[in-house]
Design a protein around this motif. Sequence first.
Motif, PDB file in Angstrom:
ATOM      1  N   ARG A  73       0.839  -1.208   0.000  1.00  0.00           N
ATOM      2  CA  ARG A  73       0.000   0.000   0.000  1.00  0.00           C
ATOM      3  C   ARG A  73       0.869   1.251   0.000  1.00  0.00           C
ATOM      4  O   ARG A  73       1.731   1.413   0.869  1.00  0.00           O
ATOM      5  N   GLY A  74       0.631   2.109  -0.974  1.00  0.00           N
ATOM      6  CA  GLY A  74       1.282   3.428  -1.000  1.00  0.00           C
ATOM      7  C   GLY A  74       2.799   3.389  -0.966  1.00  0.00           C
ATOM      8  O   GLY A  74       3.433   4.246  -0.346  1.00  0.00           O
ATOM      9  N   LEU A 101      -0.448  -3.037  -4.519  1.00  0.00           N
ATOM     10  CA  LEU A 101      -0.408  -4.334  -5.210  1.00  0.00           C
ATOM     11  C   LEU A 101      -0.961  -5.388  -4.266  1.00  0.00           C
ATOM     12  O   LEU A 101      -0.700  -5.335  -3.060  1.00  0.00           O
ATOM     13  N   GLU A 102      -1.730  -6.329  -4.797  1.00  0.00           N
ATOM     14  CA  GLU A 102      -2.279  -7.402  -3.971  1.00  0.00           C
ATOM     15  C   GLU A 102      -1.926  -8.742  -4.604  1.00  0.00           C
ATOM     16  O   GLU A 102      -2.055  -8.909  -5.814  1.00  0.00           O
ATOM     17  N   ALA A 126       1.955 -10.690 -12.104  1.00  0.00           N
ATOM     18  CA  ALA A 126       3.090 -10.217 -12.908  1.00  0.00           C
ATOM     19  C   ALA A 126       3.228  -8.716 -12.755  1.00  0.00           C
ATOM     20  O   ALA A 126       2.242  -7.985 -12.761  1.00  0.00           O
ATOM     21  N   LEU A 127       4.470  -8.283 -12.598  1.00  0.00           N
ATOM     22  CA  LEU A 127       4.793  -6.852 -12.657  1.00  0.00           C
ATOM     23  C   LEU A 127       5.385  -6.619 -14.033  1.00  0.00           C
ATOM     24  O   LEU A 127       6.461  -7.133 -14.332  1.00  0.00           O
ATOM     25  N   VAL A 128       4.667  -5.884 -14.873  1.00  0.00           N
ATOM     26  CA  VAL A 128       5.119  -5.690 -16.250  1.00  0.00           C
ATOM     27  C   VAL A 128       5.378  -4.206 -16.508  1.00  0.00           C
ATOM     28  O   VAL A 128       4.603  -3.348 -16.066  1.00  0.00           O
ATOM     29  N   ALA A 154       7.882   5.532   2.081  1.00  0.00           N
ATOM     30  CA  ALA A 154       6.508   5.493   2.593  1.00  0.00           C
ATOM     31  C   ALA A 154       5.844   4.209   2.146  1.00  0.00           C
ATOM     32  O   ALA A 154       6.266   3.578   1.179  1.00  0.00           O
ATOM     33  N   GLY A 155       4.809   3.829   2.900  1.00  0.00           N
ATOM     34  CA  GLY A 155       4.000   2.684   2.501  1.00  0.00           C
ATOM     35  C   GLY A 155       4.041   1.546   3.496  1.00  0.00           C
ATOM     36  O   GLY A 155       4.723   1.617   4.523  1.00  0.00           O
ATOM     37  N   ARG A 156       3.254   0.543   3.182  1.00  0.00           N
ATOM     38  CA  ARG A 156       3.212  -0.686   3.987  1.00  0.00           C
ATOM     39  C   ARG A 156       3.418  -1.860   3.054  1.00  0.00           C
ATOM     40  O   ARG A 156       2.966  -1.839   1.912  1.00  0.00           O
ATOM     41  N   ILE A 157       4.114  -2.896   3.548  1.00  0.00           N
ATOM     42  CA  ILE A 157       4.236  -4.132   2.778  1.00  0.00           C
ATOM     43  C   ILE A 157       3.793  -5.259   3.707  1.00  0.00           C
ATOM     44  O   ILE A 157       4.567  -5.736   4.541  1.00  0.00           O
ATOM     45  N   GLU A 158       2.525  -5.622   3.603  1.00  0.00           N
ATOM     46  CA  GLU A 158       1.997  -6.665   4.497  1.00  0.00           C
ATOM     47  C   GLU A 158       2.259  -8.033   3.913  1.00  0.00           C
ATOM     48  O   GLU A 158       1.908  -8.309   2.771  1.00  0.00           O
TER      49      GLU A 158
END
Length: 320
Positions: A5-6, A26-27, A35-37, A64-68
């Motif tokens: 997120r963010g 991204l989820e 895929a990340l393109v 910044a952001g969260r990586i859950e």
Amino acid sequence: MLEIRGLRVVYLAGKRRMVAVRNVDLELSTGSAVALVGESGSGKSTIALSVMRLIRPPVGKIEAGRIEFAGEDLLTFSESRMRDVLHKEIGYVPQDPAAALDPLCTIGRHINETLSASVPSSERRTAIANLLESLGVKNARSRLGSYPHEFSGGMQQRVAIAIALAKHPKLLIADEPTTALDVTTQLGILTLIDRLRRENGISLLFVTHDFSIARLLCQQVVVLYAGEVMEKGPINDVMTNPRHPYTKALVGAILREPAPRSRLLAIPGQPPSPVDVRVGCPFAPRCPLADAKCAKENPPLENYGGVAAACWKVGAKATQ
Ligand SMILES: Nc1ncnc2c1ncn2[C@@H]1O[C@H](COP(=O)(O)OP(=O)(O)O)[C@@H](O)[C@H]1O
Ligand code: SF4
Ligand SMILES: [Mg+2]
């Protein structure tokens, strides 16, 4: 499984700051593949490395952001907890296996180090050989004492995959794992990654510049341009009906030249400079549909029938 997120990531070069990734969401759900393109330099590897928390000062910073990951924000983990997660739960297959393998360390030892936590030492040799055989390395038992340079590029990449999978990861991150390989080897490795992911219920974050490869392996796609998400959604939907002009250009390039190794980009112009504050749509200087509003206001990512796109003209077109 993985929810970003963010995310904002900067590289620090002396006094200069370069924003490589901005406001990325991204989820990735458990057992699925995203895929990340995007073209070279769009921030794909930066996102992949951020998930492993490998971007740190003095080189760069997650600003910044969260990586859950499995419900917890990785960015809040202590160093030792993060090391543990990387050791046990996240597998990584890099673009260049030769760079990831220690030239002074035998193939058997590379995998042994990863397996040591889960397999008793008396069983490890057999486990390593079986793992390599299952990945298509013939006569694996007799090759455990070989060094990386004695393997071909394709075989080195199989070893890198073996190292990533030996820990039974929940998440596999593969960053252009076949770009350096010939077409036949490439297909073999991609099929292998797909089979292992399905058999083991592993979630996959797959980085590629190539939509046709992304479609072989992934159900969802996130299209990146200049560090921002341009479009995301189910990959078949995005490829049959791309909403964003950038995605249209990428998909169009694939359709014109279907060879698996073809470079996508036939879009004239350059991405914008990675300055701190960006005005307008990042794709505007290269977009055939750009108008005055595009140059002034950055379009938000909005949902159009299950696919999200960041473009002022998508909604306009739908209502015309
Ligand atoms: N170590 C670094 N230092 C400074 N800039 C970097 C570094 N790594 C990548 N970049 C820049 O960040 C941007 C995104 O790069 P990257 O994530 O590698 O893109 P991709 O993987 O999509 O090719 C590019 O402009 C690239 O030049
Ligand atoms: S917002 Fe404007 S410049 Fe950006 S992609 Fe859409 S039409 Fe092109
Ligand atoms: Mg990259």
